[in-house]
Motif scaffolding. Structure first.
Motif, PDB file in Angstrom:
ATOM      1  N   ILE A  64      61.908  21.709  69.208  1.00  0.00           N
ATOM      2  CA  ILE A  64      61.137  22.913  69.523  1.00  0.00           C
ATOM      3  C   ILE A  64      61.654  24.085  68.703  1.00  0.00           C
ATOM      4  O   ILE A  64      60.872  24.846  68.120  1.00  0.00           O
ATOM      5  CB  ILE A  64      61.215  23.233  71.043  1.00  0.00           C
ATOM      6  N   ARG A  65      62.973  24.245  68.637  1.00  0.00           N
ATOM      7  CA  ARG A  65      63.558  25.326  67.837  1.00  0.00           C
ATOM      8  C   ARG A  65      63.210  25.177  66.365  1.00  0.00           C
ATOM      9  O   ARG A  65      62.931  26.154  65.668  1.00  0.00           O
ATOM     10  CB  ARG A  65      65.069  25.355  68.017  1.00  0.00           C
ATOM     11  N   ARG A  66      63.221  23.942  65.870  1.00  0.00           N
ATOM     12  CA  ARG A  66      62.880  23.706  64.468  1.00  0.00           C
ATOM     13  C   ARG A  66      61.432  24.097  64.188  1.00  0.00           C
ATOM     14  O   ARG A  66      61.132  24.711  63.165  1.00  0.00           O
ATOM     15  CB  ARG A  66      63.095  22.222  64.138  1.00  0.00           C
ATOM     16  N   PHE A  67      60.524  23.750  65.098  1.00  0.00           N
ATOM     17  CA  PHE A  67      59.114  24.132  64.929  1.00  0.00           C
ATOM     18  C   PHE A  67      58.945  25.647  64.990  1.00  0.00           C
ATOM     19  O   PHE A  67      58.172  26.223  64.221  1.00  0.00           O
ATOM     20  CB  PHE A  67      58.234  23.467  65.982  1.00  0.00           C
ATOM     21  N   GLN A  68      59.656  26.304  65.884  1.00  0.00           N
ATOM     22  CA  GLN A  68      59.572  27.757  65.976  1.00  0.00           C
ATOM     23  C   GLN A  68      60.100  28.409  64.700  1.00  0.00           C
ATOM     24  O   GLN A  68      59.512  29.364  64.193  1.00  0.00           O
ATOM     25  CB  GLN A  68      60.344  28.265  67.190  1.00  0.00           C
ATOM     26  N   ASP A  69      61.192  27.902  64.175  1.00  0.00           N
ATOM     27  CA  ASP A  69      61.749  28.440  62.925  1.00  0.00           C
ATOM     28  C   ASP A  69      60.769  28.251  61.770  1.00  0.00           C
ATOM     29  O   ASP A  69      60.589  29.150  60.945  1.00  0.00           O
ATOM     30  CB  ASP A  69      63.082  27.780  62.587  1.00  0.00           C
ATOM     31  N   ALA A  70      60.144  27.094  61.698  1.00  0.00           N
ATOM     32  CA  ALA A  70      59.170  26.830  60.638  1.00  0.00           C
ATOM     33  C   ALA A  70      57.971  27.762  60.771  1.00  0.00           C
ATOM     34  O   ALA A  70      57.473  28.286  59.766  1.00  0.00           O
ATOM     35  CB  ALA A  70      58.724  25.373  60.685  1.00  0.00           C
ATOM     36  N   ARG A  71      57.520  27.993  62.002  1.00  0.00           N
ATOM     37  CA  ARG A  71      56.379  28.887  62.209  1.00  0.00           C
ATOM     38  C   ARG A  71      56.741  30.307  61.784  1.00  0.00           C
ATOM     39  O   ARG A  71      55.962  30.982  61.114  1.00  0.00           O
ATOM     40  CB  ARG A  71      55.939  28.869  63.673  1.00  0.00           C
ATOM     41  N   ARG A  72      57.952  30.762  62.161  1.00  0.00           N
ATOM     42  CA  ARG A  72      58.394  32.106  61.761  1.00  0.00           C
ATOM     43  C   ARG A  72      58.498  32.217  60.244  1.00  0.00           C
ATOM     44  O   ARG A  72      58.124  33.236  59.657  1.00  0.00           O
ATOM     45  CB  ARG A  72      59.750  32.425  62.390  1.00  0.00           C
ATOM     46  N   GLU A  73      58.985  31.171  59.610  1.00  0.00           N
ATOM     47  CA  GLU A  73      59.109  31.181  58.153  1.00  0.00           C
ATOM     48  C   GLU A  73      57.744  31.283  57.488  1.00  0.00           C
ATOM     49  O   GLU A  73      57.567  32.035  56.525  1.00  0.00           O
ATOM     50  CB  GLU A  73      59.825  29.909  57.690  1.00  0.00           C
ATOM     51  N   ILE A  74      56.771  30.559  57.999  1.00  0.00           N
ATOM     52  CA  ILE A  74      55.415  30.623  57.446  1.00  0.00           C
ATOM     53  C   ILE A  74      54.820  31.998  57.664  1.00  0.00           C
ATOM     54  O   ILE A  74      54.184  32.571  56.766  1.00  0.00           O
ATOM     55  CB  ILE A  74      54.532  29.520  58.082  1.00  0.00           C
ATOM     56  N   GLU A  75      55.023  32.554  58.861  1.00  0.00           N
ATOM     57  CA  GLU A  75      54.490  33.891  59.138  1.00  0.00           C
ATOM     58  C   GLU A  75      55.140  34.934  58.234  1.00  0.00           C
ATOM     59  O   GLU A  75      54.471  35.857  57.767  1.00  0.00           O
ATOM     60  CB  GLU A  75      54.714  34.246  60.605  1.00  0.00           C
ATOM     61  N   ASP A  76      56.441  34.791  57.969  1.00  0.00           N
ATOM     62  CA  ASP A  76      57.132  35.733  57.092  1.00  0.00           C
ATOM     63  C   ASP A  76      56.616  35.635  55.657  1.00  0.00           C
ATOM     64  O   ASP A  76      56.500  36.640  54.954  1.00  0.00           O
ATOM     65  CB  ASP A  76      58.638  35.494  57.113  1.00  0.00           C
ATOM     66  N   LYS A  77      56.303  34.432  55.204  1.00  0.00           N
ATOM     67  CA  LYS A  77      55.783  34.249  53.851  1.00  0.00           C
ATOM     68  C   LYS A  77      54.383  34.838  53.716  1.00  0.00           C
ATOM     69  O   LYS A  77      54.012  35.299  52.641  1.00  0.00           O
ATOM     70  CB  LYS A  77      55.761  32.774  53.473  1.00  0.00           C
ATOM     71  N   MET A  78      53.611  34.801  54.788  1.00  0.00           N
ATOM     72  CA  MET A  78      52.243  35.313  54.734  1.00  0.00           C
ATOM     73  C   MET A  78      52.213  36.842  54.748  1.00  0.00           C
ATOM     74  O   MET A  78      51.238  37.432  54.328  1.00  0.00           O
ATOM     75  CB  MET A  78      51.425  34.742  55.879  1.00  0.00           C
ATOM     76  N   ASN A  79      53.263  37.461  55.245  1.00  0.00           N
ATOM     77  CA  ASN A  79      53.293  38.936  55.312  1.00  0.00           C
ATOM     78  C   ASN A  79      53.881  39.537  54.094  1.00  0.00           C
ATOM     79  O   ASN A  79      54.415  39.307  53.238  1.00  0.00           O
ATOM     80  CB  ASN A  79      54.097  39.397  56.530  1.00  0.00           C
TER      81      ASN A  79
END
Length: 76
Positions: free
Chosen positions: A61-76
């Protein structure tokens, strides 16, 4: 014919593989229950498997959350 050396195993991939192997071992620990065998050792193994599976669940779950945050950071 050229022989290429495989890329080195990253520590993160190694951890995932160990998790996968542990999950398979947990499936094996279910067989004494399915076969109706009764022994206190099997119960200890089942509780150990449960604790390990919960730990793996939390890590993933933590790994998925980290990946989601990383994708969101790249999109911004």
């Amino acid at each position: 014919m050229s022989l290429e050396t495989p890329p080195p195993v990253e520590p993160e991939n190694r951890g995932r593989r160990l998790e996968d192997v542990f999950i398979l071992l947990c499936v094996i620990t279910l067989w004494p229950v399915i076969l109706g065998w009764d022994h206190p050792l099997y119960e200890v193994l089942l509780y150990g498997a449960l604790i390990g599976l919960v730990a793996i669940f939390v890590r993933r779950i933590r790994r998925f959350q980290d990946a989601r945050r990383e994708i969101e950071d790249k999109m911004n």
